[in-house]
Write an enzyme that holds these catalytic residues in place. Structure first.
Site, PDB file in Angstrom:
ATOM      1  CD  GLN A 273      -6.464  -4.551   4.154  1.00 20.24           C
ATOM      2  OE1 GLN A 273      -7.359  -5.322   4.528  1.00 20.24           O
ATOM      3  NE2 GLN A 273      -6.716  -3.317   3.752  1.00 20.24           N
TER       4      GLN A 273
ATOM      5  CG  HIS B  66      -1.938   0.976   1.331  1.00 22.98           C
ATOM      6  ND1 HIS B  66      -1.712   2.260   1.747  1.00 22.98           N
ATOM      7  CD2 HIS B  66      -3.258   0.893   1.052  1.00 22.98           C
ATOM      8  CE1 HIS B  66      -2.861   2.928   1.716  1.00 22.98           C
ATOM      9  NE2 HIS B  66      -3.816   2.126   1.303  1.00 22.98           N
TER      10      HIS B  66
ATOM     11  CE  LYS C 243      -7.004  -0.303   6.165  1.00 27.74           C
ATOM     12  NZ  LYS C 243      -7.908   0.113   5.099  1.00 27.74           N
TER      13      LYS C 243
ATOM     14  CG  ASP D 210       0.791  -1.915   6.408  1.00 29.80           C
ATOM     15  OD1 ASP D 210      -0.089  -2.053   7.284  1.00 29.80           O
ATOM     16  OD2 ASP D 210       0.601  -1.298   5.348  1.00 29.80           O
TER      17      ASP D 210
ATOM     18  CB  CYS E 220      -3.630   3.178  -1.838  1.00 29.89           C
ATOM     19  SG  CYS E 220      -4.932   4.370  -1.630  1.00 29.89           S
TER      20      CYS E 220
HETATM   21  N1  7TS Z   1      -1.703  -0.499   4.835  1.00 29.83           N
HETATM   22  C1  7TS Z   1      -2.533  -1.314   4.183  1.00 29.83           C
HETATM   23  C2  7TS Z   1      -2.073  -2.677   3.826  1.00 29.83           C
HETATM   24  C3  7TS Z   1      -3.816  -0.875   3.869  1.00 29.83           C
HETATM   25  O1  7TS Z   1      -4.635  -1.698   3.240  1.00 29.83           O
HETATM   26  C4  7TS Z   1      -4.221   0.422   4.229  1.00 29.83           C
HETATM   27  C5  7TS Z   1      -5.557   0.977   3.860  1.00 29.83           C
HETATM   28  C6  7TS Z   1      -3.317   1.216   4.931  1.00 29.83           C
HETATM   29  C7  7TS Z   1      -2.069   0.731   5.215  1.00 29.83           C
HETATM   30  C8  7TS Z   1      -3.670   2.576   5.414  1.00 29.83           C
HETATM   31  O2  7TS Z   1      -4.517   2.462   6.478  1.00 29.83           O
HETATM   32  P1  7TS Z   1      -5.093   3.757   7.222  1.00 29.83           P
HETATM   33  O3  7TS Z   1      -6.071   3.208   8.175  1.00 29.83           O
HETATM   34  O4  7TS Z   1      -3.943   4.416   7.873  1.00 29.83           O
HETATM   35  O5  7TS Z   1      -5.697   4.593   6.139  1.00 29.83           O
HETATM   36  N2  7TS Z   1      -6.169   0.303   2.784  1.00 29.83           N
HETATM   37  C9  7TS Z   1      -7.310   0.666   2.150  1.00 29.83           C
HETATM   38  C10 7TS Z   1      -7.879  -0.115   1.165  1.00 29.83           C
HETATM   39  O6  7TS Z   1      -7.426  -1.176   0.767  1.00 29.83           O
HETATM   40  N3  7TS Z   1      -9.001   0.462   0.722  1.00 29.83           N
HETATM   41  O7  7TS Z   1      -9.160   1.603   1.412  1.00 29.83           O
HETATM   42  C11 7TS Z   1      -8.127   1.741   2.295  1.00 29.83           C
END
Ligand code: 7TS
Length: 403
Positions: free
Chosen positions: A200, A119, A223, A197, A361
């Site tokens: 997910q 990501h 998430k 990270d 992303c």
């Molecule tokens: N890392 C991964 C693997 C992600 O999927 C996401 C967000 C982030 C970091 C960032 O997370 P945040 O909570 O700091 O924004 N992924 C997604 C997605 O797959 N669709 O919308 C957001």
């Protein structure tokens, strides 16, 4: 049917005349009653700032906030809750490490290793620190089956010039599960740290940071059935103890004077300003919800969903699945020949089916796959096999419209 479904009031609604089928869980998950109630209580009854009051409300809010930290430490099997820093989400967690650890430890001529599967949140902060200090970003290529080319990772790491290897536990775009332990060991063998990270992974896979062996682990509350605007950075205490603060402000100091400031110990050194108190308490409740549901029961249920989705979509003429089926969790990504993913998403929405379309992303991954975007269906513990049937029917209908 999913035994957990009734806990999620957000699922019970009609969209475009159809019962909502929510398959956008990798973007964010719906929230269970237990989380909604914990957040509501924190704001309605225990509303107070933390770590700074001697009155009853502040003591109660502080106790609940610190209890949430201990719950998160237990959830990821951290050896101490001092290693659990509350942040806004995975993005902020990674930026914190890139700034605080990165600016101190990465020097001109050093390398940072990232992957094409990741990501942007786990790419851009590393590009920025490398620009600041004059270091170089190196890339682990992704293979067409959706897995990483670890031979190349080994080659790059063996130069001994890599300071940190940053990679995802699970790919948001394809659902690929990376062999984290092997990758961490590879980094350590050549003197690099490893940041994982886990945004997910946390809703799907039991996380044991001790067992994974990484140096840093990032996750996002929203998430994993928790509130948005809250997440966790876990770091080994020996790293955190030596890291300077990233942001300055209240609650992160030991003492401030005109001559200068000394800083609190971790985790408080990294939590400047009033934290997201209700969010942290809600995240603690989400971790308990997941523990009570049981990650092995969740994994078993979700494997049925993912496998059925992959199989049923692959049967449809013109549909191409991305990534490798056997090492996937939480999501399937696909394209339909001759149809733009956004059109697929819009037509599925007419059926009440929420999916995500776009580059997720993960543009370096899309470039490697030679496509601009995919349609992604991503699953949570409340999804059902009947919903996968509806997804299949919806995609068949889309294919029919464009035939
Ligand atoms: N890392 C991964 C693997 C992600 O999927 C996401 C967000 C982030 C970091 C960032 O997370 P945040 O909570 O700091 O924004 N992924 C997604 C997605 O797959 N669709 O919308 C957001």
């Amino acid at each position: 049917m999913s035994r957990w479904r009734a806990d999620f009031p957000g699922l019970d609604q009609v969209i475009n005349g159809k019962e909502l089928i929510y398959l956008d869980n990798a973007a964010t998950t719906q929230k269970p009653e237990a989380v909604l109630a914990a957040v509501d209580y924190a704001q309605r009854i225990d509303c107070s700032n933390v770590h700074r009051g001697v009155h009853a409300l502040s003591l109660r809010a502080t106790a609940s906030f610190e209890e949430a930290r201990r719950k998160m430490a237990r959830f990821i099997n951290a050896s101490s809750s001092e290693e659990v820093i509350f942040v806004r989400g995975a993005t902020e967690a990674i930026n914190l490490v890139a700034h605080s650890w990165g600016d101190t430890n990465i020097k001109r001529g050093d390398k940072v290793l990232v992957t094409e599967l990741d990501h942007h949140s786990n790419i851009v902060p590393w590009q920025l620190v490398c620009e600041r200090v004059g270091a170089q970003v190196e890339w682990v290529p992704v293979l067409m089956n959706g897995t990483l080319d670890l031979k190349v990772a080994h080659e790059i790491l063996s130069s001994g010039e890599v300071k940190i290897f940053a990679f995802g536990h699970v790919s948001n775009a394809l659902g690929t599960i990376n062999p984290v332990q092997e990758m961490v060991a590879m980094a350590h063998e050549f003197g690099a740290l490893a940041l994982v990270d886990g945004a997910q992974a946390s809703p799907h896979i039991a996380i044991d940071v001790e067992d994974l062996g990484a140096d840093f682990y990032a996750l996002s509350g929203h998430k994993m059935y928790g509130p948005s605007g809250i997440g966790v950075l876990w770091g080994k205490i020996e790293h955190l103890a030596g890291m300077p603060p990233w942001q300055g402000g209240g609650d992160m100091i030991r003492s401030v004077s005109i001559e200068g400031t000394t800083f609190a110990e971790p985790p408080f050194r990294f939590e400047a300003g009033t934290p997201n108190v209700a969010g942290a308490i809600g995240l603690g409740a989400a971790s308990v919800f997941i523990e009570e549901a049981g990650l092995s029961a969740i994994a078993e249920h979700e494997a049925l969903l993912v496998n059925k989705a992959a199989e049923s979509l692959a049967e449809i003429k013109g549909v191409r699945l991305m990534g490798e089926k056997s090492k996937r969790v939480g999501a399937v990504s696909f394209v339909i020949d001759g149809v733009h993913p956004h059109d697929v998403g819009t037509l599925l929405d007419q059926e009440g089916i929420a999916v995500r379309t776009g580059h997720h992303c993960a543009q370096p991954l899309m470039d490697r796959l030679g496509i601009p975007a995919t349609v992604r269906a991503s699953f949570g513990l409340y999804n059902t096999l009947e919903e996968i049937d509806s997804l299949q029917a919806g995609v068949e209908k889309v294919v029919g419209v464009f035939a």
